[in-house]
Design a protein around this motif. Structure first.
Motif, PDB file in Angstrom:
ATOM      1  N   TRP A 127       0.819  -1.212   0.000  1.00 32.57           N
ATOM      2  CA  TRP A 127       0.000   0.000   0.000  1.00 32.57           C
ATOM      3  C   TRP A 127       0.853   1.264   0.000  1.00 32.57           C
ATOM      4  CZ3 TRP A 127       0.161   3.675   3.822  1.00 32.57           C
ATOM      5  CH2 TRP A 127       0.760   3.326   5.033  1.00 32.57           C
ATOM      6  N   ASP A 129       3.780   1.619  -1.508  1.00 29.46           N
ATOM      7  CA  ASP A 129       4.227   1.764  -2.897  1.00 29.46           C
ATOM      8  C   ASP A 129       3.100   2.316  -3.766  1.00 29.46           C
ATOM      9  OD1 ASP A 129       5.691   1.599  -5.220  1.00 29.46           O
ATOM     10  OD2 ASP A 129       5.412  -0.555  -5.467  1.00 29.46           O
ATOM     11  N   ASN A 130       1.924   1.746  -3.645  1.00 28.80           N
ATOM     12  CA  ASN A 130       0.792   2.213  -4.450  1.00 28.80           C
ATOM     13  C   ASN A 130       0.427   3.657  -4.122  1.00 28.80           C
ATOM     14  OD1 ASN A 130       0.548  -0.289  -5.729  1.00 28.80           O
ATOM     15  ND2 ASN A 130      -0.803  -1.083  -4.113  1.00 28.80           N
ATOM     16  N   SER A 134       0.717   6.661  -6.812  1.00 30.57           N
ATOM     17  CA  SER A 134      -0.515   7.386  -7.144  1.00 30.57           C
ATOM     18  C   SER A 134      -0.334   8.882  -6.878  1.00 30.57           C
ATOM     19  CB  SER A 134      -1.684   6.842  -6.340  1.00 30.57           C
ATOM     20  OG  SER A 134      -1.900   5.477  -6.621  1.00 30.57           O
TER      21      SER A 134
END
Length: 313
Positions: A127, A129-130, A134
């Motif tokens: 999460w 990294d995401n 984003s």
């Protein structure tokens, strides 16, 4: 190390000479007459001729170039065609706001982007990294002036924590300086935070699977030391390149930020000079920008050599 440094300095001199010649010819051969701009629409041919004689515009191009270059080497960039003020004085009056804004912005960028990139690489696919990836896409997508107006609306108008616009020198007090530089620095650094975070993530990912990383972990080295000492140091070359280039881009591309926050810096000066075809100011600012890029690249090369001794040879 000294020989490496001397080679890099000598390689930079021809670059500056070529840039100086290109800028001089580009401005002189482009349409428009600075004498007509100074004299106004109602000037007579005799007045125009007199102004051209005073400015040396009737001399051959090669003579104009060598006269101008000789003055530059002596620190004389000429006189502004419109304000009749020495160009070096005008640049000196506008230099502090731009350099201050760029320095604070690059510090914000490095302190935020590098740790985020390392954490994203460490938790690849998770999460964190995401979230970082984003957020970097959002940072790339939103224009600087939009971010600037949003920051002004929230922190200056609604919360009233910070002044809306303007600049204060650090000599007038650190508090006054910080309160007026933080919002434009955050606005300017947003896109570079996104860029450097992604670059840091990609570079650190490239070394996390190396044998020396596994060896360090097998020896019981703590994860922060593995990430920030072993992995980040060996992945530092492309990151340093982007950080250094980002600083140069900040100095030369702060026009929008300075306009939004009403900062009297070099960005606004060069826009005014281009609109008025003020040759001496334009030439000096472009040459200054080119010199800054050369200096930043030299410092980046030095940082390469300090980070990885193999590059020196």
């Amino acid at each position: 190390m000294l020989g490496y440094l001397l080679r890099r300095v000598l390689a930079a001199i021809p670059v500056l000479l070529v840039v100086a010649l290109f800028v001089f010819l580009l401005l002189r051969l482009s349409p428009g007459d600075p004498a007509a701009i100074i004299a106004g629409d109602n000037a007579s041919p005799q007045q125009l001729q007199q102004i051209r004689d005073i400015l040396g515009l009737n001399q051959p191009l090669h003579r104009q170039f060598f006269i101008w270059l000789g003055g530059v080497l002596r620190g004389d960039f000429g006189i502004s065609l419109l304000s009749q003020t020495p160009v070096l004085t005008m640049i000196g009056q506008r230099l502090e706001p731009t350099i201050s804004l760029a320095l604070v912005s690059i510090v914000f960028t490095a302190l935020i982007a590098v740790p985020l990139g390392v954490l994203a690489a460490w938790r690849r696919g998770g999460w964190i990294d995401n979230l970082v990836m984003s957020a970097s896409v959002v940072g790339f997508s939103i224009p600087v002036f939009v971010i600037g107006y949003v920051l002004i609306q929230i922190f200056a108008i609604e919360l009233r924590w910070l002044p809306v616009q303007g600049f204060r020198s650090i000599t007038q007090g650190v508090g006054e300086f910080a309160s007026r530089i933080v919002l434009p620095a955050l606005a300017l650094s947003t896109v570079y935070i996104a860029l450097i975070a992604r670059m840091t993530r990609a570079s650190v990912l490239g070394v996390l699977d190396e044998d020396y990383i596994r060896t360090a972990r097998a020896k019981g080295v703590t994860e922060p030391v593995v990430l920030f000492h072993h992995a980040l140091r060996n992945a530092a070359v492309p990151i340093l390149t982007v950080i250094g280039t980002g600083f140069a881009l900040m100095v030369s591309g702060v026009v929008v930020t300075e306009t939004v926050f009403n900062i009297p810096g070099l960005g606004r000066l060069i826009v005014d000079a281009v609109l008025a075809r003020d040759y001496p100011v334009i030439q000096a600012l472009i040459l200054l920008t080119a010199g800054l890029y050369v200096l930043i690249n030299l410092l980046i090369d030095i940082s390469y050599a300090l980070t990885d001794p193999r590059i020196r040879y």
